[in-house]
Design a protein around this motif. Structure first.
Motif: not given
Length: 394
Positions: A79-107
């Motif tokens: 869980a701590d590994t997942v949290i650490a990775q989420t902290r690293r990647t969520l800002p990058e995902l937001l920056a990417r997809f705020e510029r190029d908005r998807p219609d759906v996120v499959c996760y």
């Protein structure tokens, strides 16, 4: 109408590979797919037709030889590994997809960054299950920790830390994580309903599409044996394969027999350290698995879900040697449905050879595999998943 679809997956072959036929089908239908993931998966996702967006690689410690004991304490570390990775990647995902908005996120259900991204962008979220799905009647957690519920401190604490981080990030909706997922309006499950534990208890939100291997059948330089040759494929997957003593046992069990053996030892085992390789063996770090299974007579496997589904799709009987709790659940289901057998905890070379021979020659297993192959075809695979996704987006 063309849609933009984001796919957020855990960077592991067992999680990525089942999604690639869906990506390929969506692109074939004219949709645009963006697949953010670590660099080692670039060629896989671009080969399926998706736009690659690079994310940082996960920091994983080198695993020691032997099986992994899947304890509640290990869950906390994960869980701590997942949290650490989420902290690293969520800002990058937001920056990417705020510029190029998807219609759906499959996760992937193991990636809380996926539903968090969908919530922050205010777009629909679709959960992808590459292993057993969970609902109020069945939870994979119960397979990993028999007799323990979500209130166990290590599990409750892990989930609470992930949900606290989601709240700090401005996400108000429930966010599942690890083995406590939260069902979405649409949940795509890459196995047939018959293989799912408590399969009849899942409602219409869960669409069981079964496995697909389209686009991954390439031989990658591998030369199959002559027609009529009995081929045994041996693999412990890509993650928990540091088992040199097991591979030596396989050399002892099948060396000099009538079996032609393709043995994948991964990238952590020293081939030279295994000793002399018998003439009837081909040993590599990895093989093109769908291609080999397409010619195999039997599969000696760790029973990861991706490998299990690919074996069933090819109609190949399995002998299971699971390395962790989730794989043990898969092995149990294979045995329950009469699709293969599970090895004892400490098999001898004779037991290993006798079990593989018995499974390969068992007419009831062959009949059950043929029936399951029809179930898989009827599930619809990637086209059925794409249909369900398009219905949601319509």
């Amino acid at each position: 109408m063309t849609k933009h679809i984001a796919v957020v997956s855990m960077p592991a072959h067992g999680h990525v590979n089942p999604t690639l036929p869906l990506v390929r089908e969506l692109v074939r239908r004219g949709h645009r797919v963006t697949y953010p993931i670590a660099e080692p998966f670039r060629s896989a996702v671009t080969g399926a037709g998706a736009d690659f967006a690079e994310l940082p690689e996960w920091e994983r410690p080198r695993r020691p030889p032997g099986k992994i004991e899947f304890t509640p304490e290990l869950m906390g570390i994960m869980a701590d590994t997942v949290i650490a990775q989420t902290r690293r990647t969520l800002p990058e995902l937001l920056a990417r997809f705020e510029r190029d908005r998807p219609d759906v996120v499959c996760y992937d259900g193991m990636m809380p960054a996926g539903p968090m991204l969908a919530a922050l962008l205010d777009v629909p979220a679709v959960q992808l299950f590459t292993s057993f799905a969970s609902n109020e009647h069945y939870a994979l957690r119960e397979e990993l920790f028999p007799g323990l519920d979500a209130g166990v401190p290590e599990l409750a604490g892990a989930l609470e830390r992930i949900r606290r981080f989601a709240g700090e990030s401005g996400v108000s909706r429930p966010v599942g994580a690890l083995f406590a997922p939260v069902a979405e309006e649409l949940n795509l499950v890459f196995l047939p309903r018959r293989f799912q534990f408590a399969g009849d208890s899942f409602d219409d939100r869960f669409v069981f599409v079964g496995p697909s291997v389209e686009g991954r059948e390439g031989a990658d330089g591998w030369q199959p044996p002559a027609p009529g040759t009995r081929l045994l494929f041996i693999s412990l997957g890509t993650a928990m394969n540091n088992r040199p003593e097991f591979f030596r046992l396989c050399l002892e069990a099948f060396g000099g027999t009538s079996w032609r053996v393709a043995m994948a030892i991964g990238d952590q085992v020293d081939r030279a350290g295994l000793g002399p390789i018998p003439a009837n063996f081909e040993v590599r770090p990895y093989f093109p698995q769908p291609a080999v299974l397409g010619r195999a007579t039997a599969f000696l496997t760790h029973s990861g879900m991706n490998s299990t589904m690919e074996s069933l799709a090819a109609g190949v009987p399995m002998v299971s040697v699971p390395q962790m709790g989730e794989q043990s659940a898969n092995a149990r289901r294979v045995e329950e449905l009469g699709l293969g057998r599970r090895l004892p905890a400490e098999p001898t070379a004779d037991v290993l050879r006798e079990t593989v021979d018995a499974v390969a020659d068992d007419p009831s297993i062959k009949a059950n595999l043929a029936d399951m192959a029809k179930v898989i075809r009827d599930a619809g695979g990637a086209p059925a998943a794409a249909d369900a996704l398009e219905r949601l987006l319509a």
